[in-house]
Write an enzyme that holds these catalytic residues in place. Structure first.
Site, PDB file in Angstrom:
ATOM      1  N   HIS A 222       0.977  -7.215  -6.815  1.00 12.52           N
ATOM      2  CA  HIS A 222       0.216  -7.018  -5.709  1.00 12.52           C
ATOM      3  C   HIS A 222       0.763  -6.480  -4.380  1.00 12.52           C
ATOM      4  CE1 HIS A 222      -2.707  -9.128  -2.843  1.00 12.52           C
ATOM      5  NE2 HIS A 222      -3.678  -8.259  -3.583  1.00 12.52           N
ATOM      6  N   LYS A 224       2.429  -3.897  -1.930  1.00 13.36           N
ATOM      7  CA  LYS A 224       2.117  -2.509  -1.168  1.00 13.36           C
ATOM      8  C   LYS A 224       3.114  -2.296  -0.414  1.00 13.36           C
ATOM      9  CE  LYS A 224      -2.077  -4.886  -1.546  1.00 13.36           C
ATOM     10  NZ  LYS A 224      -2.299  -6.283  -1.731  1.00 13.36           N
ATOM     11  N   ASP A 229      13.213   7.630   3.153  1.00 14.27           N
ATOM     12  CA  ASP A 229      14.878   7.929   3.605  1.00 14.27           C
ATOM     13  C   ASP A 229      15.441   6.659   4.195  1.00 14.27           C
ATOM     14  OD1 ASP A 229      14.111  10.694   2.917  1.00 14.27           O
ATOM     15  OD2 ASP A 229      13.838  11.102   5.136  1.00 14.27           O
ATOM     16  N   HIS A 410      -9.297  -8.717   5.379  1.00 16.76           N
ATOM     17  CA  HIS A 410      -8.546  -8.701   4.367  1.00 16.76           C
ATOM     18  C   HIS A 410      -6.981  -9.026   4.541  1.00 16.76           C
ATOM     19  CE1 HIS A 410      -6.337  -6.480   0.784  1.00 16.76           C
ATOM     20  NE2 HIS A 410      -7.099  -7.402   0.029  1.00 16.76           N
ATOM     21  N   LYS A 412      -3.411 -10.447   5.844  1.00 18.51           N
ATOM     22  CA  LYS A 412      -2.587 -11.581   5.497  1.00 18.51           C
ATOM     23  C   LYS A 412      -1.359 -11.891   6.526  1.00 18.51           C
ATOM     24  CE  LYS A 412      -3.607  -9.054   1.556  1.00 18.51           C
ATOM     25  NZ  LYS A 412      -4.828  -9.698   1.265  1.00 18.51           N
ATOM     26  N   ASP A 417       4.129 -20.635  16.101  1.00 22.33           N
ATOM     27  CA  ASP A 417       4.381 -21.027  17.479  1.00 22.33           C
ATOM     28  C   ASP A 417       4.153 -19.720  18.215  1.00 22.33           C
ATOM     29  OD1 ASP A 417       4.442 -23.672  16.740  1.00 22.33           O
ATOM     30  OD2 ASP A 417       6.655 -23.627  16.747  1.00 22.33           O
TER      31      ASP A 417
END
Length: 492
Positions: A222, A224, A229, A410, A412, A417
């Site tokens: 899952h 991404k 470089d 979508h 995450k 704090d």
């Protein structure tokens, strides 16, 4: 009728016998008690509907795969880990004063990677910003590009990425492209063939490398990741598809977040890709910097050349089903336990395990401002129904729940704090905790935490805070659906 019963009866009996056998297998092999109960009950009561899914999805504790993957990862980490882990990760440089000694120690040991200072991170708050930055980085690549996505679609955005990678490959830039075989199941062969014909090294990621694993579909990559470089890396929630640009009603506008990382942490992000690439191909990608104007001789250049100076501490936290510990779940538990003032979490799916849910409830009892932002629109019916019931349980525990109104949420993100923020690919659900390969980047920097806070405050302003009436006033059949959906929460 007698003839039909004569033939149907044995089939029904056989289905129930196989369901009982499979339920026994689930009890012995499923990693959590909740998962074992969910599978056992469904296999015994509804074998006609659950036997086939269990064959493909039920083997969450797949020892053969986990052992093989773990051995390979340990071998790579002993022989090919980034030098930055030795040269920059000193105890004097750890952000213990900001985050606390215990969380710093536990999270570094949990992920097997160090906190690294000297990084610069910026948020990319939608698909346009994300892919504009990614395509710009690819356009300016001089040595190599690595690309990894869960979903790659053959649409307008997919074509843009393909054309950009082909152009760089034809310039002599080394390009490595890894995509998940399940998430990108409908990616046409012509898309892959065009990239390979141009010199792009492109491979699917699959856990079923051996014939005995052919039915294993439960473990999905899952992550991404894009890196160029050794200087710039991108991590977050966006996949390659026009819906991530907000071009797919009724989920649009799509709300997601990526980050761009510059500095020593880029090497850690790249190493996560190296582990996945090695599993998929049994070869190491050539990520050594070379001077394109002087043949193949390596050049003396920093992995952070041309990057702006930064002072952030970053910890790259990869997780997956081959980990010795349940890395992703424990990461959420420790992050929540570290909070003294607030924990703000955005996630498309709220299906926590008992450990994470207990940590959230205890945070409320400590007086911590605990907020969870969820989508108001659904992309998966069963997961959305289960999330609604968990949202109701969270409200009863004193957790504030918000539903993002403009479009599908979508992203995450975890804000701890005013000190730390984590952004990546992991959802607050059991699939991310135990079944998926995920990556999160934890930053410890007050300035960046303030940037994330501002971003989330804008999202909260576009959200509706819900109360218990969302559950109480729902139709009886909807409440029943929520409870049935929660039975399958360990595999959602």
């Amino acid at each position: 009728m007698q003839f039909d019963l004569l033939h149907v009866g044995p089939l029904v009996a056989l289905a129930h016998i196989l369901g009982i056998i499979a339920a026994g297998h689930a009890i012995l092999n499923t990693r959590t008690s909740q998962g074992a109960i969910a599978w056992a009950v469904s296999l015994v009561s509804m074998p006609y509907l659950t036997l086939i899914p269990y064959l493909f999805l039920g083997r969450s504790k797949f020892a053969g795969y986990a052992d093989a993957r773990r051995v390979e990862n340990e071998l790579l980490r002993s022989r090919a880990y980034p030098q930055q882990w030795d040269s920059l990760a000193s105890s004097a440089g750890l952000p213990t004063q900001q985050l606390g000694t215990r969380p710093v120690q536990s999270l570094t040991r949990l992920g097997g990677m160090p906190f690294l200072p000297g990084n610069a991170v910026r948020t990319l708050v939608n698909g346009t910003a994300t892919f504009t930055a990614i395509l710009d980085a690819i356009e300016h690549a001089r040595h190599y590009v690595i690309v990894q996505f869960f979903i790659v679609r053959n649409d307008a955005l997919g074509e843009m990425l393909k054309d950009a990678l082909i152009a760089k490959a034809r310039e002599g830039v080394r390009v490595y492209f890894l995509y998940d075989s399940i998430g990108s199941f409908d990616l046409p062969h012509r898309y892959v063939a065009a990239l390979r014909a141009a010199g792009v090294a492109m491979h699917p990621f699959a856990t079923n490398r051996r014939f005995v694993n052919r039915l294993q579909l439960n473990f999905r990559n899952h992550r991404k990741i894009v890196a160029v470089d050794g200087e710039r890396a991108f991590v977050g929630g966006h996949n390659v598809g026009v819906e991530y640009l907000g071009a797919k009603p009724p989920l649009s506008p799509w709300r997601d977040t990526h980050i761009e990382v510059r500095g020593p942490a880029v090497a850690s992000i790249q190493f996560v890709f190296v582990e996945d690439w090695y599993w998929a191909t049994q070869q190491l990608p050539d990520l050594e910097l070379r001077d394109a104007t002087a043949g193949d001789e390596p050049v003396e250049t920093s992995d952070t050349a041309d990057a702006p100076a930064g002072n952030m501490h970053c910890l790259v936290l990869p997780s997956g089903p081959a980990d010795k510990q349940e890395t992703c779940s424990l990461y959420f538990v420790e992050a929540i336990n570290a909070a003294r003032e607030r924990v703000w979490i955005t996630t498309p799916y709220l299906v926590p395990d008992e450990a994470v849910f207990a940590a959230l409830r205890l945070a409320v009892l400590r007086g911590v401002d605990v907020r969870i932002m969820l989508p108001s629109r659904r992309d998966h019916l069963v997961v959305f129904a289960a999330s609604k019931l968990y949202a109701y349980d969270s409200l009863r525990a004193g957790i504030r729940i918000f539903r993002y109104q403009p479009g599908f949420l979508h992203q995450k993100v975890v804000l701890i704090d005013g000190v730390a923020a984590a952004i990546g690919s992991a959802n607050l659900d059991n699939r991310s905790f135990r079944l998926n390969f995920e990556i999160m980047v934890l930053t410890v920097d007050r300035g960046f935490a303030l940037e994330v806070e501002t971003m989330l405050l804008n999202d909260f302003a576009a959200s509706l805070e819900i109360d218990r009436d969302e559950y109480r006033k729902a139709a009886a059949w909807r409440r029943m659906l929520m409870h049935v959906a929660r039975l399958f929460s360990p595999i959602l």
